[in-house]
Design a protein around this motif. Structure first.
Motif, PDB file in Angstrom:
ATOM      1  N   UNK A   1     -98.231 -95.970  93.090  1.00 47.56           N
ATOM      2  CA  UNK A   1     -97.993 -96.056  94.525  1.00 47.56           C
ATOM      3  C   UNK A   1     -98.531 -97.373  95.056  1.00 47.56           C
TER       4      UNK A   1
ATOM      5  N   UNK B   1     -92.730 -99.151  99.338  1.00 42.23           N
ATOM      6  CA  UNK B   1     -92.248-100.524  99.213  1.00 42.23           C
ATOM      7  C   UNK B   1     -91.723-100.809  97.817  1.00 42.23           C
TER       8      UNK B   1
ATOM      9  N   UNK C   1    -104.231 -95.975  90.671  1.00 49.80           N
ATOM     10  CA  UNK C   1    -102.790 -95.952  90.864  1.00 49.80           C
ATOM     11  C   UNK C   1    -102.377 -95.879  92.320  1.00 49.80           C
ATOM     12  N   UNK C   2    -103.285 -95.488  93.176  1.00 53.36           N
ATOM     13  CA  UNK C   2    -102.857 -95.301  94.572  1.00 53.36           C
ATOM     14  C   UNK C   2    -103.500 -96.282  95.510  1.00 53.36           C
TER      15      UNK C   2
ATOM     16  N   UNK D   1     -95.223-101.607  93.935  1.00 55.29           N
ATOM     17  CA  UNK D   1     -94.488-102.818  94.282  1.00 55.29           C
ATOM     18  C   UNK D   1     -94.474-103.792  93.111  1.00 55.29           C
ATOM     19  N   UNK D   2     -95.622-103.970  92.482  1.00 51.87           N
ATOM     20  CA  UNK D   2     -95.696-104.908  91.357  1.00 51.87           C
ATOM     21  C   UNK D   2     -94.753-104.499  90.244  1.00 51.87           C
TER      22      UNK D   2
ATOM     23  N   UNK E   1    -100.026-103.169 102.384  1.00 52.02           N
ATOM     24  CA  UNK E   1     -99.932-104.308 101.459  1.00 52.02           C
ATOM     25  C   UNK E   1     -98.599-105.035 101.545  1.00 52.02           C
TER      26      UNK E   1
ATOM     27  N   UNK F   1     -99.520-100.903  96.180  1.00 54.82           N
ATOM     28  CA  UNK F   1     -99.409-102.242  95.645  1.00 54.82           C
ATOM     29  C   UNK F   1     -98.899-102.228  94.218  1.00 54.82           C
ATOM     30  N   UNK F   2     -99.338-101.263  93.447  1.00 50.60           N
ATOM     31  CA  UNK F   2     -98.962-101.253  92.034  1.00 50.60           C
ATOM     32  C   UNK F   2     -97.516-100.876  91.852  1.00 50.60           C
TER      33      UNK F   2
ATOM     34  N   UNK G   1    -101.269-109.012  96.625  1.00 47.60           N
ATOM     35  CA  UNK G   1    -100.495-109.610  95.536  1.00 47.60           C
ATOM     36  C   UNK G   1    -100.206-111.043  95.939  1.00 47.60           C
TER      37      UNK G   1
END
Lengths: 289, 435, 301
Positions: free
Chosen positions: C94, C42, A288-289, C99-100, A91, C96-97, A36
């Motif tokens: 879960x 996270x 999604x994961x 977190x976003x 991440x 990275x997503x 990100x």
């Protein structure tokens, strides 16, 4: 009233195209590398300021051509030095790193170019309105649309027709396999990052002509990009493009019907999408994961 | 870095040079100007001096140095420093040298602003507190300064409440209230352009009170509000608001925005050619956004709180020269705000012959600034019972360039602040003095 | 050490309010770490719940004039309900997503605080209220004028929350969280209800962070939307990482270092943002295990 609606929809598309440009760069980096890039806004600002510095020497067009690649080069340096060691790790770390970078970029641009806004000169003939009735179709906004369309078209062409593009697409699905097939994944990631930053730099040059140029220019633009990605679909570039356009139009419409909600509307859209279809409109399963 | 509380000689302290391009980071937090105090010390003789060795007086400045208001904050800082130099050249405050202790309040984080205010007062032991550009932060800091009973001068936070509904005996303000600004410009607008107004207003205290001010100032003159929009601070794209404004067919579109918002809105309005269909105007305008606009976007009728080009008014030219030498640019209203703020501390202490906040606050009631500080054609004084500085307001038109490259504003009328200040009752200030 | 902080703070160039701020941020960082370090999830949007707790507390005092402790409780309730709802919405994501999305929801609340002027004061924040003395019935604790008294008050709340967290982490529930962190798939095979436990962990984490938010509002006698911004979320995460995510007290150490550093640096240069950004970069590159993490490996070697 319907004229105002029409105006706002058109204008929303123009603004949405701009958001899409920003978001696409962000999405590219996210999809392939799982990073990100919080510093995306910072790169945008950098691109704008580089253009500002170059204009007295090479004029507006020269700056438009040169500033984005210069920004991309800086992006490559950052990627090589700082981000590369973090691939494969949680991440969390790349997020924190780009977060810190965003602070540094904002501060450095303030240090180098000053805290006050600086005037950004766009060629006069671009600044005027093209039609009396559709006065919001300024030369500059139309020009922006054209550039964005070209950039997006170029991006999709690269992805579809070049080997690099094919590798990026493959890597987005399954990086491990791509690597075992002999592709140099490190180089691939770097190039991908570079392309993403190029787009940020380009968005920066365009933004400077539209808004005032100050060190905080990037900070305001990054949230709509996030939303565009979430709405349009995680993992899908076409989705991101659509997402950007949608939020532009939604904001424009809201300005007509619910003026106080022009900002809220994009978050409401995001919440709705998450509720109904968590992977986003064009998002891919398994993302999604 | 703590102050040495023991007796200190005002000797042997370096003169700090400010680079002329004010883009360098200010790496030293403390600025002590004592070159001439050194000379004074030598005259007095070493033994007498050590007995009367003076502990410096500290003024704490809690203002934005980062974020969107950094540019404004820096200009105020320049004004403060200039005043500091002059004061120390004239023997300081009550014979003691003066230091400026600077903290970055950030542009919007009240938690930090309050933290720094406490740090300055408790940790550093400053005698006076200055700040903040951000109206909301001024209010938050005023709560702290009132709690601690310290004299607090607000150079450039405009929301009316500071010397209105939330006024305090220890808080004084240099810049105008938004109502005063509105009062100054409304009549000119109606005379010149017409009565139908469309309002594009920044959605925070400053914008709200400015809009309310404009409405109440224009109503008795027949001003009519044909529509308006509240725009969030930090709005990037004003096109939908501009489209709506044009559709409402007003005589004037009022831009009641601050800082970068003003810049963006004007830039986009000019790109749309809106100025060919309606008149663009507003209330408060500042040099900083004008400097950031391309020349063809510098248009509209506005009011400024202070302007550098005042031919015929004594002392102004020297101030302008001194500022140009220091920063390479002309002073802005912000520079003047900072300058007045620091001078106010010195003058109040001199008049009260004391550093106690209560004595100084009482001394400042109806206090008139001397001409070399007021730097304007009308008298400048702090109104009793409100602690608000009443001076001059400059109504005029923005211009691409005038007599000089820096002359971005053509003053058409100088309004005496006293005439537009309204009554004490209208301000809403009910000042409570400690018993 | 913490008990006597107001006394030795001034000696080393600090001041009481700084100590209080460290305690508040320490609580916030430790709450975040409940989710991050112990469950392995996270969230980059915790400022939203911090802010909700803060606004809840502030509005309770401003509009209803209730005492400090009940006000904090009210703030906590509001924030926890929000966390329950949002947690349910986003639990399917879960990594990275997740977190976003937490970032995005953080912004939603920031935005609400910003725009709902009439209630929240908008960009100007909520003023015109202050913390009231606490009336225990038999004695009154003046936490208004007395900075030190407030410090001890904050410390007391801190102690209560931290004790609760410790109890939870040592329970079977806590152990299942650690199992989820280590290997989610295996935990699933072992019959741990993953979604439910992650959701619960999220809610608990937000509950304690909102208590910190309530304290923050009381500390400043002021609250504004900045408390909800992603900057604060990021700062909380770095505090947890800096101190050591895997340890219980790590985030407190991280908070102490970060808050003190930020205060010190911002007084000495206006480029403190670069320094802070540099801290982020350096920690991630060279000290990802944090202070306590390093000390631990040092002790083993």
């Amino acid at each position: 009233m319907s004229q105002v609606v029409l105006f706002n929809v058109f204008n929303g598309l123009i603004v949405g195209a701009f958001y899409a440009l920003m978001a696409l760069g962000l999405s590219l980096i996210l999809n392939l590398s799982g990073v990100i890039n919080f510093a995306h806004g910072g790169f945008l600002a950098l691109g704008a300021y580089l253009a500002y510095t170059l204009i007295p020497y090479v004029g507006f067009w020269g700056a438009l051509i040169l500033a984005p690649p210069l920004t991309a080069v800086l992006g490559l340096v950052v990627e090589w030095l700082l981000i590369r060691p973090l691939y494969g790790k949680d991440p969390l770390y790349s997020l924190l790193l780009t977060f810190g970078l965003a602070y540094i970029f904002e501060d450095m641009t303030r240090l180098i170019w000053g805290a006050q806004s600086v005037p950004f000169q766009v060629p006069g003939w671009l600044m005027t309105s093209l039609s009396n009735q559709y006065f919001f179709l300024t030369g500059y906004r139309v020009f922006m649309m054209i550039i964005v369309a070209a950039a997006v078209g170029g991006l999709f062409a690269v992805l579809k027709y070049t080997r690099l593009g094919m590798r990026i697409r493959a890597g987005t699905r399954d990086l491990d396999t791509v690597s075992t097939l002999g592709v140099n994944v490190r180089v691939l990631r770097s190039l991908n990052f570079g392309i993403g930053i190029y787009m940020a730099g380009l968005a920066g040059v365009l933004a400077a002509g539209l808004l005032g140029l100050s060190p905080t220019i990037g900070a305001n633009l990054i949230m709509p990009s996030f939303v565009a990605i979430i709405v349009g679909g995680l993992g899908s570039l076409l989705g991101t493009l659509l997402g950007g356009l949608m939020i532009g139009v939604a904001s424009g419409l809201a300005a007509v019907y619910f003026p106080s909600a022009t900002e809220a509307v994009i978050y409401v859209m995001m919440a709705l999408v998450l509720l109904v279809r968590p992977r986003g409109l064009l998002g891919e399963e398994g993302r999604l994961h | 870095m703590r102050t040495d509380k023991s007796a200190r000689l005002a000797v042997g302290v370096k003169e700090e040079k400010i680079p002329s391009a004010d883009q360098r980071a200010i790496s030293r937090r403390r600025i002590v100007k004592s070159g001439l105090a050194l000379a004074g010390a030598q005259i007095a003789g070493p033994f007498v001096l050590s007995a009367r060795a003076a502990q410096p007086i500290k003024i704490g400045l809690d203002n934005p140095l980062t974020g969107p208001y950094a540019g404004l904050g820096k200009n105020e800082l320049t004004g403060c420093q200039m005043a500091l130099d002059e004061i120390n050249a004239k023997d300081g405050i009550l014979g003691r040298p003066v230091e400026l202790v600077i903290e970055d309040s950030t542009s919007g984080d009240a938690g930090v602003a309050v933290l720094k205010a406490r740090k300055l007062i408790d940790g550093e032991g400053v005698d006076f507190l200055l700040g903040n550009v951000n109206s909301a932060l001024s209010l938050a800091m005023a709560q702290v300064s009132n709690e601690k009973g310290i004299l607090h001068i607000v150079p450039g936070g405009h929301t009316d409440a500071v010397t209105g509904s939330s006024c305090n005996w220890n808080v004084f303000r240099v810049c105008n209230t938004t109502q005063m600004e509105a009062n100054a410009v409304a009549a000119a607008l109606i005379e010149q352009y017409g009565k139908r107004f469309y309002y594009i207003t920044a959605d925070y205290a400053f914008g709200h009170t400015l809009e309310a001010g404009m409405m109440s100032a224009s109503a008795p003159l027949g001003g009519e509000r044909v529509g308006g929009d509240l725009t969030p601070v930090g709005t990037v794209d004003f096109s939908s608001y501009l489209i709506k404004a044009q559709a409402a067919n007003p005589d004037v579109v009022l831009f009641l925005l601050g800082g970068d918002d003003m810049l963006n809105a004007l830039k986009q309005a000019v790109q749309f050619g809106l100025q060919n269909k309606v008149h663009l105007a507003g209330a408060q305008q500042e040099m900083e956004p004008l400097e950031g606009l391309a020349p063809e976007a510098r248009i509209g009728v506005w009011v400024m709180e202070w302007y550098w080009n005042q031919p015929g008014v004594p002392h102004v030219a020297e101030f302008v020269e001194a500022t140009k030498k220091r920063t390479g640019r002309v002073p802005t209203a912000r520079t003047w705000f900072g300058y007045v703020s620091v001078w106010t501390c010195a003058l109040a202490a001199a008049k009260a012959n004391s550093l106690k906040a209560l004595d100084m606050a009482k001394a400042l009631q109806d206090f008139h600034l001397p001409p070399e500080v007021a730097l304007g054609p009308n008298p400048a004084f702090y109104r009793a019972g409100q602690n608000q500085l009443v001076a001059s307001l400059f109504v005029g038109e923005a211009q691409a360039k005038g007599s000089a490259p820096d002359d971005l504003f053509k003053v058409t009328k100088v309004v005496n602040g006293a005439r537009v200040a309204g009554t004490l009752e209208e301000s809403g200030c009910k000042m409570k003095w400690p018993t | 050490m913490l008990l006597f902080a107001p006394f030795w703070m001034n000696a080393i160039g600090g001041y009481t309010e700084l100590a209080t701020r460290i305690v508040v941020m320490g609580l916030a960082a430790m709450s975040l770490n409940f989710l991050l370090g112990f469950t392995g999830v996270l969230s980059f949007g915790h400022a939203a719940y911090f802010g909700l707790g803060a606004y809840g507390t502030a509005m309770a005092i401003k509009y209803w004039g209730i005492g400090s402790i009940p006000a904090i409780v009210l703030g906590v309730i509001i924030a926890t309900i929000a966390a329950m709802i949002i947690g349910a919405l986003i639990i399917k994501l879960r990594g990275v997503y997740f977190a976003m999305v937490t970032i995005a929801f953080g912004q939603v609340f920031y935005f609400i605080a910003f725009r709902w002027n009439a209630v929240t004061g908008g960009d100007d924040g909520l003023t015109g209220w202050r913390r009231l003395p606490i009336n225990f019935g038999f004695a009154e604790l003046d936490i208004v004028q007395n900075d030190r008294a407030f410090y001890y008050f904050a410390l007391a709340i801190f102690a209560v929350c931290v004790a609760a967290m410790a109890v939870l982490l040592n329970s079977p529930f806590g152990r299942s969280l650690i199992a989820i962190r280590e290997n989610e798939r295996r935990a699933r095979f072992l019959g741990v209800p993953i979604e439910f436990h992650v959701w619960l962990s999220f809610v608990i984490s937000c509950l304690f962070v909102s208590a910190a938010g309530g304290l923050y509002a009381l500390l400043n006698n002021f609250i504004d939307p900045r408390a909800l911004r992603v900057d604060l979320s990021g700062n909380l995460v770095i505090m947890a990482v800096l101190g050591g995510m895997r340890s219980f007290w790590g985030p407190l150490i991280g908070a102490a270092i970060f808050v003190a550093l930020q205060d010190y640096v911002s007084s000495h240069t206006e480029n403190w943002m670069s320094v802070i950004g540099l801290v982020f970069v350096l920690v991630v590159r060279f000290f990802p295990r944090g202070v306590l993490g390093m000390l631990r490996t040092g002790a083993k070697a």
